[in-house]
Design a protein around this motif. Structure first.
Motif, short mmCIF file in Angstrom:
data_model
loop_
_atom_site.label_atom_id
_atom_site.label_comp_id
_atom_site.label_asym_id
_atom_site.label_seq_id
_atom_site.Cartn_x
_atom_site.Cartn_y
_atom_site.Cartn_z
N GLY A 177 0.82 -1.20 0.00
CA GLY A 177 0.00 0.00 0.00
C GLY A 177 0.86 1.25 0.00
O GLY A 177 0.36 2.34 -0.24
N SER A 194 1.06 2.69 -3.67
CA SER A 194 -0.20 3.36 -4.06
C SER A 194 -0.37 4.66 -3.29
O SER A 194 -0.84 5.65 -3.83
CB SER A 194 -1.42 2.47 -3.81
N GLY A 195 0.03 4.63 -2.01
CA GLY A 195 -0.06 5.84 -1.18
C GLY A 195 0.83 6.94 -1.73
O GLY A 195 0.43 8.11 -1.78
N LYS A 248 -0.70 8.34 -4.86
CA LYS A 248 -1.83 9.18 -4.47
C LYS A 248 -1.37 10.58 -4.05
O LYS A 248 -1.93 11.59 -4.48
CB LYS A 248 -2.60 8.51 -3.32
N ARG A 249 -0.35 10.62 -3.21
CA ARG A 249 0.18 11.92 -2.75
C ARG A 249 0.72 12.75 -3.91
O ARG A 249 0.49 13.95 -3.99
CB ARG A 249 1.30 11.69 -1.72
N LYS A 266 -2.15 14.16 -5.90
CA LYS A 266 -2.78 15.23 -5.13
C LYS A 266 -1.98 16.52 -5.26
O LYS A 266 -2.54 17.59 -5.48
CB LYS A 266 -2.87 14.80 -3.65
N ARG A 269 -8.91 8.63 -6.93
CA ARG A 269 -9.57 7.46 -6.36
C ARG A 269 -9.42 6.25 -7.30
O ARG A 269 -9.11 5.15 -6.87
CB ARG A 269 -11.06 7.79 -6.14
N ALA A 317 -5.88 5.04 -7.17
CA ALA A 317 -5.54 4.48 -5.86
C ALA A 317 -6.11 3.08 -5.69
O ALA A 317 -5.41 2.16 -5.26
CB ALA A 317 -6.04 5.40 -4.75
#
Ligand SMILES: Nc1ncnc2c1ncn2[C@@H]1O[C@H](COP(=O)(O)OP(=O)(O)OP(=O)(O)O)[C@@H](O)[C@H]1O
Ligand SMILES: [Mg+2]
Lengths: 140, 109
Positions: free
Chosen positions: A19, A22-23, A26-27, A30, A40, A43
């Motif tokens: 994870g 993916s995290g 995602k950051r 963002k 989303r 992710a």
């Protein structure tokens, strides 16, 4: 914008780090101001793919390319491969062993989620050779 | 309503503190991670008994408002550390998911 390329090595049995890739993506998305809906989709797809590599694929590598209009992800492992892809794509089908199920995995929803949350989905697999997922999510 | 207000009204106990001023806009119950991953919505209060590090990852990636561990389900040490590091709010209660969901539906707008 120039394309952004990210690379991750996913270790075989390290659930505690699963994870993390993916995290990180995602950051990054963002910070780039990508829409929450697009983030989303990426992710969910990437997490499920990442977890599958850890649980079923014996680890592997993930390459992500972010361009102006899409996010492309290639997740490749040299694991056992998938015997019956049609079956594996079915909601509820899982070969996860009990110790993995006890962690909350094994609903058989990972691959269906990936398909649902991506705009382009390609699964290449061969027994004894490995599995590669090539995914694309368009910016929305 | 905010996580803080929900915590007070439903008598939940704080295990790890993230952004308590976040708005709770819905609720999702489930313990199968990829089920939750596919279905939980941003802003949901996630009711589960799954207190491991993978649950924290799912909470981060779905952007849910908080996790509520029901029926005093255990929170793993490494999950606690990860939640603190990632700013994920985890609350706990002795009540069941059903009981909390019923109360929550009465108070969220
Ligand atoms: N990378 C992979 N290598 C080998 N087999 C795989 C791989 N990914 C998936 N599979 C096979 O496909 C099945 C279905 O995968 P899927 O992700 O949908 O469910 P799961 O991982 O078993 O459970 P869940 O994702 O819901 O936790 C797996 O149980 C496994 O047999
Ligand atoms: Mg899976």
């Amino acid at each position: 914008m120039d394309s952004i390329k990210l690379h991750y090595d996913i270790s075989a049995t390290d659930f505690t780090r699963a994870g993390a890739a993916s995290g990180d993506v995602k950051r990054t998305l963002k910070a780039l101001g990508v829409s929450p809906a697009t983030i989303r989709n990426v992710a969910v797809a990437m997490y499920e793919g990442e977890i599958n590599m850890v649980i079923h694929g014996g680890g592997g590598v993930i390459d992500v390319e972010i361009t102006e209009d899409a996010i492309r992800m290639v997740l490749a492992d040299q694991g056992p491969g998938i015997e019956n892809v049609e079956l594996a794509m079915k909601e509820g089908y899982s070969t996860a062993p009990d110790n993995i199920r006890a962690l909350g995995f094994g609903a058989g929803m990972g691959l269906p989620n990936i398909k649902k949350y991506t705009d382009e989905f390609q699964l290449d697999t061969a027994l004894g050779v490995g599995t590669t997922l090539t995914l694309k999510v368009f910016m929305k | 309503m905010t996580v803080q207000a929900m915590m007070e009204q439903l008598d939940l106990r704080l295990l790890t503190g993230g952004d308590l001023s976040r708005e709770v806009t819905g609720c999702y119950c489930g313990d199968l991670l990829s089920w939750v991953m596919g279905k939980a919505q941003e802003g949901d209060c996630w009711l589960t008994v799954m207190g491991n590090i993978n649950a924290v990852a799912v909470a981060v990636l779905t952007d849910c408002a908080c996790i509520v561990l029901t029926e005093n389900a255990a929170l793993d040490e490494n999950a606690k550390a990860r939640a603190e590091q990632q700013g994920v709010t985890i609350l706990t209660t002795a009540e069941s998911a059903y009981q909390i969901a019923v109360k929550l539906s009465a108070v969220i707008a």
